[in-house]
Design a protein around this motif. Structure first.
Motif, PDB file in Angstrom:
ATOM      1  N   TYR A  27       1.395  -1.113  -0.201  1.00 33.92           N
ATOM      2  CA  TYR A  27       0.105   0.018  -0.092  1.00 33.92           C
ATOM      3  C   TYR A  27       0.738   1.294   0.179  1.00 33.92           C
ATOM      4  CZ  TYR A  27      -4.104  -2.824   1.096  1.00 33.92           C
ATOM      5  OH  TYR A  27      -5.020  -3.819   1.020  1.00 33.92           O
ATOM      6  N   ARG A  28       0.232   2.389  -0.527  1.00 31.07           N
ATOM      7  CA  ARG A  28       1.045   3.886  -0.317  1.00 31.07           C
ATOM      8  C   ARG A  28       0.206   4.699  -0.692  1.00 31.07           C
ATOM      9  NH1 ARG A  28       2.654   7.459  -5.718  1.00 31.07           N
ATOM     10  NH2 ARG A  28       2.689   9.321  -4.678  1.00 31.07           N
ATOM     11  N   VAL A  29       0.907   4.928   0.977  1.00 28.04           N
ATOM     12  CA  VAL A  29      -0.277   5.797   2.421  1.00 28.04           C
ATOM     13  C   VAL A  29       0.025   7.317   2.698  1.00 28.04           C
ATOM     14  CG1 VAL A  29      -1.607   5.523   4.496  1.00 28.04           C
ATOM     15  CG2 VAL A  29      -0.228   3.415   3.679  1.00 28.04           C
ATOM     16  N   GLU A  30      -1.354   7.775   2.178  1.00 24.21           N
ATOM     17  CA  GLU A  30      -1.260   9.498   2.473  1.00 24.21           C
ATOM     18  C   GLU A  30      -1.912  10.139   2.827  1.00 24.21           C
ATOM     19  OE1 GLU A  30      -1.300  11.416  -0.908  1.00 24.21           O
ATOM     20  OE2 GLU A  30      -0.174  10.663  -2.086  1.00 24.21           O
ATOM     21  N   HIS A  31      -1.506  10.961   4.329  1.00 27.92           N
ATOM     22  CA  HIS A  31      -3.207  11.326   4.955  1.00 27.92           C
ATOM     23  C   HIS A  31      -2.949  12.648   4.869  1.00 27.92           C
ATOM     24  CE1 HIS A  31      -1.929  13.398   9.507  1.00 27.92           C
ATOM     25  NE2 HIS A  31      -3.063  12.409   9.708  1.00 27.92           N
ATOM     26  N   ALA A  32      -3.692  12.843   5.659  1.00 23.12           N
ATOM     27  CA  ALA A  32      -5.080  14.327   5.261  1.00 23.12           C
ATOM     28  C   ALA A  32      -5.652  14.259   7.941  1.00 23.12           C
ATOM     29  CB  ALA A  32      -6.363  14.224   4.561  1.00 23.12           C
ATOM     30  N   SER A  33      -5.440  15.914   8.037  1.00 26.02           N
ATOM     31  CA  SER A  33      -5.740  16.212   8.904  1.00 26.02           C
ATOM     32  C   SER A  33      -6.467  16.519   9.383  1.00 26.02           C
ATOM     33  CB  SER A  33      -4.573  16.787   9.806  1.00 26.02           C
ATOM     34  OG  SER A  33      -4.652  18.011   9.065  1.00 26.02           O
ATOM     35  N   GLY A  34      -7.703  16.346   8.084  1.00 28.30           N
ATOM     36  CA  GLY A  34      -9.106  17.250   8.557  1.00 28.30           C
ATOM     37  C   GLY A  34      -9.955  16.467   7.629  1.00 28.30           C
ATOM     38  N   GLY A  35     -11.435  17.132   7.004  1.00 26.72           N
ATOM     39  CA  GLY A  35     -12.070  16.685   6.246  1.00 26.72           C
ATOM     40  C   GLY A  35     -11.550  17.804   4.568  1.00 26.72           C
ATOM     41  N   ALA A  36     -11.305  18.444   5.538  1.00 28.78           N
ATOM     42  CA  ALA A  36     -11.207  19.524   3.790  1.00 28.78           C
ATOM     43  C   ALA A  36      -9.534  18.732   3.497  1.00 28.78           C
ATOM     44  CB  ALA A  36     -10.998  21.139   4.662  1.00 28.78           C
ATOM     45  N   GLU A  37      -8.790  18.770   3.974  1.00 31.52           N
ATOM     46  CA  GLU A  37      -7.904  18.322   3.305  1.00 31.52           C
ATOM     47  C   GLU A  37      -8.072  17.271   3.093  1.00 31.52           C
ATOM     48  OE1 GLU A  37      -3.325  17.087   4.263  1.00 31.52           O
ATOM     49  OE2 GLU A  37      -4.293  17.849   5.647  1.00 31.52           O
ATOM     50  N   ALA A  38      -8.651  15.934   2.991  1.00 27.85           N
ATOM     51  CA  ALA A  38      -9.005  15.007   2.203  1.00 27.85           C
ATOM     52  C   ALA A  38      -9.812  14.870   1.150  1.00 27.85           C
ATOM     53  CB  ALA A  38      -9.774  14.182   3.652  1.00 27.85           C
ATOM     54  N   LEU A  39     -10.563  16.121   1.080  1.00 22.73           N
ATOM     55  CA  LEU A  39     -11.163  16.914  -0.336  1.00 22.73           C
ATOM     56  C   LEU A  39      -9.792  16.741  -1.464  1.00 22.73           C
ATOM     57  CD1 LEU A  39     -14.482  18.494   1.304  1.00 22.73           C
ATOM     58  CD2 LEU A  39     -15.009  16.139  -0.298  1.00 22.73           C
ATOM     59  N   LEU A  40      -9.376  17.254  -0.799  1.00 25.74           N
ATOM     60  CA  LEU A  40      -8.203  17.862  -1.910  1.00 25.74           C
ATOM     61  C   LEU A  40      -7.312  17.038  -2.051  1.00 25.74           C
ATOM     62  CD1 LEU A  40      -7.047  20.922   0.355  1.00 25.74           C
ATOM     63  CD2 LEU A  40      -8.901  21.048  -1.601  1.00 25.74           C
ATOM     64  N   HIS A  41      -7.388  15.856  -1.328  1.00 25.29           N
ATOM     65  CA  HIS A  41      -6.106  14.001  -1.470  1.00 25.29           C
ATOM     66  C   HIS A  41      -7.225  13.504  -3.315  1.00 25.29           C
ATOM     67  CE1 HIS A  41      -2.931  14.608   0.369  1.00 25.29           C
ATOM     68  NE2 HIS A  41      -2.817  14.798   1.587  1.00 25.29           N
ATOM     69  N   LEU A  42      -8.841  13.742  -2.334  1.00 26.50           N
ATOM     70  CA  LEU A  42      -9.783  12.707  -3.112  1.00 26.50           C
ATOM     71  C   LEU A  42      -9.611  13.504  -3.765  1.00 26.50           C
ATOM     72  CD1 LEU A  42     -12.852  12.335  -0.203  1.00 26.50           C
ATOM     73  CD2 LEU A  42     -10.691  10.238  -1.146  1.00 26.50           C
ATOM     74  N   GLU A  43     -10.065  14.819  -5.113  1.00 28.55           N
ATOM     75  CA  GLU A  43     -10.240  14.873  -6.077  1.00 28.55           C
ATOM     76  C   GLU A  43      -9.300  14.820  -7.067  1.00 28.55           C
ATOM     77  OE1 GLU A  43     -13.025  16.565  -6.893  1.00 28.55           O
ATOM     78  OE2 GLU A  43     -13.761  16.431  -5.707  1.00 28.55           O
ATOM     79  N   LYS A  44      -8.047  14.773  -6.273  1.00 23.84           N
ATOM     80  CA  LYS A  44      -6.173  15.163  -6.829  1.00 23.84           C
ATOM     81  C   LYS A  44      -6.563  12.822  -8.001  1.00 23.84           C
ATOM     82  CE  LYS A  44      -3.962  17.597  -4.612  1.00 23.84           C
ATOM     83  NZ  LYS A  44      -2.720  17.553  -3.402  1.00 23.84           N
ATOM     84  N   GLY A  45      -7.279  12.203  -7.654  1.00 23.38           N
ATOM     85  CA  GLY A  45      -7.192  10.649  -8.330  1.00 23.38           C
ATOM     86  C   GLY A  45      -8.036  10.209  -7.892  1.00 23.38           C
ATOM     87  N   PRO A  46      -7.697   8.660  -7.314  1.00 24.56           N
ATOM     88  CA  PRO A  46      -8.299   7.502  -7.643  1.00 24.56           C
ATOM     89  C   PRO A  46      -7.696   6.929  -6.613  1.00 24.56           C
ATOM     90  CG  PRO A  46      -7.556   7.224  -9.798  1.00 24.56           C
ATOM     91  CD  PRO A  46      -7.318   8.546  -9.697  1.00 24.56           C
ATOM     92  N   TRP A  47      -8.807   6.672  -5.073  1.00 28.50           N
ATOM     93  CA  TRP A  47      -7.766   6.228  -4.270  1.00 28.50           C
ATOM     94  C   TRP A  47      -8.617   4.395  -4.804  1.00 28.50           C
ATOM     95  CZ3 TRP A  47      -4.159   8.378  -1.260  1.00 28.50           C
ATOM     96  CH2 TRP A  47      -3.923   9.992  -2.114  1.00 28.50           C
ATOM     97  N   HIS A  48      -8.048   3.733  -3.678  1.00 25.27           N
ATOM     98  CA  HIS A  48      -8.603   2.091  -3.209  1.00 25.27           C
ATOM     99  C   HIS A  48      -9.221   2.172  -2.040  1.00 25.27           C
ATOM    100  CE1 HIS A  48      -8.173  -1.843  -2.474  1.00 25.27           C
ATOM    101  NE2 HIS A  48      -7.877  -2.054  -1.672  1.00 25.27           N
ATOM    102  N   LYS A  49      -9.096   2.446  -0.890  1.00 25.01           N
ATOM    103  CA  LYS A  49      -9.421   2.952   0.562  1.00 25.01           C
ATOM    104  C   LYS A  49      -9.487   4.199   0.956  1.00 25.01           C
ATOM    105  CE  LYS A  49      -9.195  -0.788   1.893  1.00 25.01           C
ATOM    106  NZ  LYS A  49      -8.257  -2.304   2.482  1.00 25.01           N
TER     107      LYS A  49
END
Length: 411
Positions: A36-58
């Protein structure tokens, strides 16, 4: 259709959204680092920004986020990322995990590599305009995928009192977004107080924000509550926050931390219940590095960062914006239409002044068209380049415009 850049294989790409270092560490320990390649978001806003950048498995999603309601965020993820598996984590229960598999998955089914997710994300982008057209914010125009992201984020954070920092270039609509945050919040019936930090002289800004008591300085003949207290129970919008003097920033920081203010010339502390939204067209982190903006104030203001895209990145919105401006500036007279050549001219521009510049061009075009029923390229005069219009348009369109237009005959 919005095309995503081809990503690496994200079939086992995992996002961990939690403010807790303990939870993050336990999740990491539960995963095979070779798989697994893991990235971290400290909150919901940051998580949304990560999700918009590309597909994720989990997605490992903490039930206790500092900025957004986790259940609402989970629902948004289910709606807009149907191929993503959501795993709920909870620090209080020693990281008890509850998995929500995608609707088309079985317990023993695993997404095969990143290719499928990549195409799903592409399809989501291509259908986003039609599927989510109903989520446009009050007073805002545009159905592009980039603006749909903004609409979703605003609707998620508006019901909360979370402090929001709106970033974007001049003329992109930052105040409209701030007003939408207020209008969609429980504070909508209360005051929306605007302070432009760049428009008020440095010597007056403190008194304007925090107020003053009678006799606090020469000319203070009566007490003044100040803009912050005027926004009590409502929303305070600090526009051009990057222009706030460094000397005044500690006082604003204390107010954000304590929600108490002290008027000039008074020792009394006044409690104010207000939601704070700020906006800037400059890079505040760069100002922090240059010593022109306090780092602690930056983090207080940017609990939920919200980026507004420039107009050049959403050309599919130009036609709707132009038509709206035509109706707005026609002032009760018959509204002309844009010719295909004129629309192509508008879409070919880079619009450094963004939506505001586009509105100005349309208003000038209506004056030049003077009662005509069609707006043509020659009516579209852009500033800053010798008042060019149809000459550059003819070049951009491959000289497809009539010779009379290329001669810039505007009447």
């Amino acid at each position: 259709m919005t095309t995503l850049p081809v990503p690496p294989n994200y079939g086992d790409h995992v996002l961990v959204a939690t403010p807790s270092s303990v939870v993050r560490q336990r999740v990491l320990e539960s995963l095979d680092p070779r798989a697994y390649r893991v990235e971290h978001a400290s909150g919901g806003a940051e998580a949304l920004l990560h999700l918009e950048k590309g597909p994720w498995h989990k997605l490992f999603l903490d039930r206790h986020l500092p900025d957004l309601d986790a259940e609402e965020l989970g629902e948004t993820v289910r709606q807009h990322y149907p191929g993503l598996e959501v795993v709920w984590v909870d620090d209080e229960n020693d990281t008890v995990v509850e998995s929500e598999l995608p609707a088309d998955s079985s317990d023993n089914e695993k997404i095969d590599g990143g290719e499928r997710l990549y195409h799903e994300a592409q399809n989501q982008c291509s259908t986003l305009d039609e599927a989510n057209a109903e989520v446009a914010l009050p007073g805002m125009i545009g159905r592009s995928a980039l603006m749909q992201v903004v609409y979703r984020q605003v609707q998620l954070v508006a019901p909360r009192d979370t402090t929001v920092l709106i970033t974007g270039p001049t003329g992109s609509g930052k105040e409209l977004v701030a007003r939408a945050l207020h209008d969609l919040s429980p504070r909508a019936a209360r005051n929306f107080a605007v302070v432009n930090c760049a428009a008020i002289p440095e010597t007056l800004l403190e008194a304007e924000l925090f107020g003053y008591s009678r006799g606090a300085f020469t000319g203070a003949l009566q007490a003044y509550a100040g803009r912050i207290q005027a926004a009590h129970l409502g929303t305070l919008f600090l526009d051009e926050i990057g222009d706030m003097p460094l000397s005044l920033q500690p006082k604003l920081l204390r107010f954000l931390e304590q929600r108490e203010l002290q008027r000039l010339g008074s020792s009394q502390l006044v409690h104010v219940d207000v939601r704070v939204v700020s906006a800037t067209n400059v890079d505040l982190l760069m100002l922090v590095r240059e010593g022109k903006f306090r780092e602690d104030l930056y983090y207080r203001l940017s609990v939920f960062p919200l980026a507004i895209p420039p107009l050049r990145e959403r050309p599919t919105d130009i036609a709707e914006l132009a038509e709206h401006s035509l109706e707005k500036f026609s002032a009760g007279t018959p509204t002309p239409i844009l010719s295909n050549e004129a629309l192509a001219f508008l879409r070919a521009e880079s619009w450094p002044g963004n939506v505001r510049e586009l509105q100005n061009v349309i208003e000038r075009a209506l004056v030049l068209a003077s009662g005509q029923t069609v707006i043509r390229p020659a009516h579209l005069i852009l500033p800053g380049a010798g008042n060019r219009s149809a000459a550059s348009c003819a070049q951009k369109l491959g000289d497809r415009t009539p010779s009379s237009v290329r001669a810039m005959s505007v009447f």
